[in-house]
Enzyme design. Sequence first.
Site, PDB file in Angstrom:
ATOM      1  N   ASN A 389       0.813  -1.059  -0.061  1.00 21.89           N
ATOM      2  CA  ASN A 389      -0.145   0.066  -0.080  1.00 21.89           C
ATOM      3  C   ASN A 389       0.879   1.146   0.056  1.00 21.89           C
ATOM      4  O   ASN A 389       1.440   1.719  -0.935  1.00 21.89           O
ATOM      5  CB  ASN A 389      -1.105   0.210   1.200  1.00 21.89           C
ATOM      6  CG  ASN A 389      -1.775   1.234   1.177  1.00 21.89           C
ATOM      7  OD1 ASN A 389      -2.553   1.495   0.258  1.00 21.89           O
ATOM      8  ND2 ASN A 389      -1.824   1.882   2.412  1.00 21.89           N
ATOM      9  N   GLU A 390       1.065   1.884   1.088  1.00 18.72           N
ATOM     10  CA  GLU A 390       1.841   3.030   1.463  1.00 18.72           C
ATOM     11  C   GLU A 390       3.310   2.904   1.759  1.00 18.72           C
ATOM     12  O   GLU A 390       3.742   3.133   2.846  1.00 18.72           O
ATOM     13  CB  GLU A 390       1.237   4.013   2.251  1.00 18.72           C
ATOM     14  CG  GLU A 390       0.090   4.813   1.323  1.00 18.72           C
ATOM     15  CD  GLU A 390      -0.512   5.816   2.487  1.00 18.72           C
ATOM     16  OE1 GLU A 390      -0.308   5.696   3.712  1.00 18.72           O
ATOM     17  OE2 GLU A 390      -1.464   6.655   1.968  1.00 18.72           O
TER      18      GLU A 390
HETATM   19  O1  AHR Z   1      -7.690   6.563   3.606  1.00 19.91           O
HETATM   20  C1  AHR Z   1      -7.177   6.534   4.888  1.00 19.91           C
HETATM   21  C2  AHR Z   1      -5.776   6.028   5.002  1.00 19.91           C
HETATM   22  O2  AHR Z   1      -4.838   6.968   4.333  1.00 19.91           O
HETATM   23  C3  AHR Z   1      -5.375   4.575   3.966  1.00 19.91           C
HETATM   24  O3  AHR Z   1      -5.442   3.559   4.920  1.00 19.91           O
HETATM   25  C4  AHR Z   1      -4.050   4.689   3.765  1.00 19.91           C
HETATM   26  O4  AHR Z   1      -3.583   4.053   2.597  1.00 19.91           O
HETATM   27  C5  AHR Z   1      -3.980   6.341   3.868  1.00 19.91           C
HETATM   28  O5  AHR Z   1      -2.689   6.855   4.541  1.00 19.91           O
END
Ligand code: AHR
Length: 672
Positions: A389-390
């Site tokens: 993800n991030e």
């Molecule tokens: O959308 C909320 C959060 O924001 C998500 O889980 C993450 O990917 C981002 O930091």
Amino acid sequence: MKNLNITSLLCAFLMGSLPLLQANNSTDSLTLPPKASQFVVNTDQIVAPIQPTMYGVFFEDINFGADGGLYAELVKNRSFEFAEPMMGWEQPASDRFSMNDKSGFAVPVKYADPGANKNYLNVKVNAATGYRLVNYGFKGMGFKEGLRYDFSVIAKQQSGATTLHVELLDENGKVLATTSVALSGKDWKEYTASLKPSARAMKGKLNIRFEGKGVVDLDMVSLFPSDTWKGRPKGMRADLVQLLADMKPGFLRFPGGCIVEGRTLAQRYQWKKTVGDINDRELLINRWNNEFAHRPAPDYFQTFGLGFFEYFQMAEDIGATPLPILSCGMACQFNTAELVPMDELEPYVQDALDLIEFANGPVTSPWGKLRSDMGHPAPFNMKMIGVGNEQWGPEYIVRYKEFEKAIKAKYPEMVIVSGSGPFPDGEMFEYGWEELKSMNAEIVDEHYYRSPQWFLENANRYDSYDRKGPKIFAGEYAAQSVAIASPDNKNNWDCALAEAAYMTGLERNADVVWLTSYAPLFAHAEGWQWTPDLIWFNNLEAYGTPNYYVQKLFAVNAGTQLLKLTEDGKPVIGQSGLYATATLDEKTKEIVFKIVNASAFEQSFSISLAGKKTAATKGKLTVLANNDLNAMNSFDSPKNIFPTEKEVNFTGKALSLSVVPKSVNVLRVAYK
Ligand code: AHR
């Protein structure tokens, strides 16, 4: 970057840009009405196809989006698996500290040989009547008058003879519906019953009265409304899925977000634990449970009743391409930043390969068979998969490479989505991009939670991107009225208008931007952790925010091919507060214009059409507007900001139009 709290890091990150975040709409500074604009569009010059995936939705189980939200189960902690196994349950007439309580008492017990489902409830009923168990649901249970509700429980009667009187109560304890289930036999059995409430309740509860002394064991105590999406038993809330379906999303990304990563590796999302019999899906703490000290949610867990099969099925139902994202062996870098060692990465990679088999494999393959056994022999036609993800840093790149190698070796046609971290610029972002580009990554996910001002000023973001480089997934974005992760952020018109202006920039760059989605998607009005969100709901109702209507307008009016729209030879990116794009819709034989007027003035303009497809005499104009940038939608006024439609007539080759202040406009004109 270890042991950072997400709020503190995000806030620290944003400190530098706070003045920007608090700035007003950029075009407020215009003091004189601008002069009439003249746009030019050549209908014969196709810039690029608009990808069918261009406008999609991003789902994450945050803000009680799944349990307590989309997943229509009304009983919280139905199988006594929460960290505190009686959370959500009360025994009002009982002294739970006394085995000799005169009415009865219940204790959670571990199965002798626990599988995924670890606990059950042992109830000793000491009196013929008087003992009861109450479940309060997720901030109460919503009941609709006259609707059928389906109760089920797995139980066994160890001794004695007990009948369960199942009642639906309103907030004041009034009985709205009642039915009975007589238990029998020492083996685990499922019992079912249905009830119809005599009145509506927003914060109802489930009351189980025990009649007849004895000892009984209970598990999977469940209550669902019958009006689920497509009437599927134990399914999803139809009103919420409908709001998604109405957007005609090009893709559905699931299951998150940070939830994919987990605070620790052990708490990452593991899709294999979310498929098969719901009784055997192992519960996991929700990573948003204790993320924000200012919005604690100690009762937030994932039962996975809504799991990967259901996500794929929902994607299919709403015509969206499924886009699952998996852990790449890195726990959330804002939390523990735990890493799986490279020589232990193999099971993570195998999860990705098995997922593709689960989604697309023949019914003769092990995972394809499971999909078939769950009721879907046909493949789900998965074409894309996200890795991480991030994530950021070299740790991500080295892990991503392993996934890419294995996935492409077995499934060369599978498109892989990689990530560029949590921020849209800066060191981590630059590093990730450089690496991914050098590897010829196919699609890179970018996230931006920024001020409305930022959105207005960055509608040209992708103009300078390399047309031959990776394609873009603008995977999470939303304008923040105060600051990222601030509980005071609002889904106001200021933010929605700025997002619309920005989205013209996404669309104008459709040759490189292939997927886009607002985030987060859902929020329970009382259970949220993160705001703003696209759709708000309570136990019975839901409404789309102005941001929702912006997303929907763009999605349903995407068109199939991008045209070039210019003023004085330049794209329209904020000149006089106007932002504009043009697309062809080959399916309907229309030209579609999107014109965002972010200024405080009514603006007139003409569009000169060059090329063959110009025979327009009338069109349909859809307008989303409000003079008040602080205006919002709400449960009481869900359509305060809502699109209106009207017919407009034209004479000659130039289309003349005026658009009201602070408005998002979609004009569709038929061509011959
Ligand atoms: O959308 C909320 C959060 O924001 C998500 O889980 C993450 O990917 C981002 O930091």
